[in-house]
Motif scaffolding. Sequence first.
Motif, short mmCIF file in Angstrom:
data_model
loop_
_atom_site.label_atom_id
_atom_site.label_comp_id
_atom_site.label_asym_id
_atom_site.label_seq_id
_atom_site.Cartn_x
_atom_site.Cartn_y
_atom_site.Cartn_z
N UNK A 109 11.49 10.49 -1.83
CA UNK A 109 11.11 11.82 -2.28
C UNK A 109 10.65 11.73 -3.73
N UNK A 110 9.48 12.27 -4.01
CA UNK A 110 8.93 12.26 -5.36
C UNK A 110 9.39 13.52 -6.10
N UNK A 111 9.29 14.64 -5.39
CA UNK A 111 9.72 15.94 -5.91
C UNK A 111 9.88 16.85 -4.70
N UNK A 112 10.36 18.03 -4.90
CA UNK A 112 10.50 18.95 -3.77
C UNK A 112 9.20 19.11 -3.02
N UNK A 113 9.19 18.72 -1.77
CA UNK A 113 8.00 18.90 -0.95
C UNK A 113 6.99 17.77 -0.98
N UNK A 114 7.28 16.68 -1.70
CA UNK A 114 6.34 15.55 -1.75
C UNK A 114 7.10 14.24 -1.54
N UNK B 73 0.86 -1.17 0.00
CA UNK B 73 0.00 0.00 0.00
C UNK B 73 0.89 1.22 0.00
N UNK B 74 0.44 2.27 -0.66
CA UNK B 74 1.27 3.47 -0.70
C UNK B 74 0.40 4.72 -0.70
N UNK B 75 1.04 5.83 -0.39
CA UNK B 75 0.41 7.14 -0.47
C UNK B 75 1.49 8.16 -0.75
N UNK B 76 1.12 9.23 -1.40
CA UNK B 76 2.03 10.34 -1.66
C UNK B 76 1.47 11.56 -0.96
N UNK B 77 2.31 12.21 -0.17
CA UNK B 77 1.88 13.39 0.58
C UNK B 77 2.77 14.57 0.23
N UNK C 293 0.20 5.44 8.42
CA UNK C 293 -1.03 4.71 8.75
C UNK C 293 -1.86 4.42 7.50
N UNK C 294 -1.95 5.40 6.60
CA UNK C 294 -2.72 5.18 5.37
C UNK C 294 -2.07 4.11 4.50
N UNK D 86 5.84 15.83 11.44
CA UNK D 86 5.70 14.55 12.15
C UNK D 86 4.29 14.01 12.00
N UNK D 87 3.30 14.89 12.17
CA UNK D 87 1.90 14.50 12.03
C UNK D 87 1.58 14.07 10.60
N UNK D 88 2.08 14.82 9.64
CA UNK D 88 1.87 14.50 8.22
C UNK D 88 2.41 13.11 7.90
N UNK D 89 3.62 12.81 8.34
CA UNK D 89 4.24 11.52 8.03
C UNK D 89 3.58 10.38 8.80
#
Length: 107
Positions: free
Chosen positions: A86-91, A23-27, A59-60, A51-54
């Motif tokens: 890292x996908x790109x700067x900031x993601x 399972x994966x997610x991109x934030x 969990x997702x 920390x909260x974002x990650x």
Amino acid sequence: MLHVTRPDIAGHKVVETIGLVRGSTVRAKHLGTDIVAGLKNLVGGEMRGYSSLMAGAREQAIDRMLEEARRKGADAVVSLRMETSSIMGGASEIVAYGTAVRLAPAS
């Protein structure tokens, strides 16, 4: 559903290996969080917004992996691992993966 980082589960016998599940997610970072984090970087300390974002992303990713395991008829996931890239700067992408298995019925 049981999910562990070990290749076995104490008190349970694996009777079938179903296979890989993931399972994966991109934030992406939020501008407001970025500003606060920039200020925090000057004085030091935990960047709670990140920390909260990650934590939410982890969990997702685990939830999505477990859902795939359920669809495949698994009782558990063993050898759970997680990776971040890292996908790109900031993601960033978070990936959770493991081996879906069936367990012997409880006696």
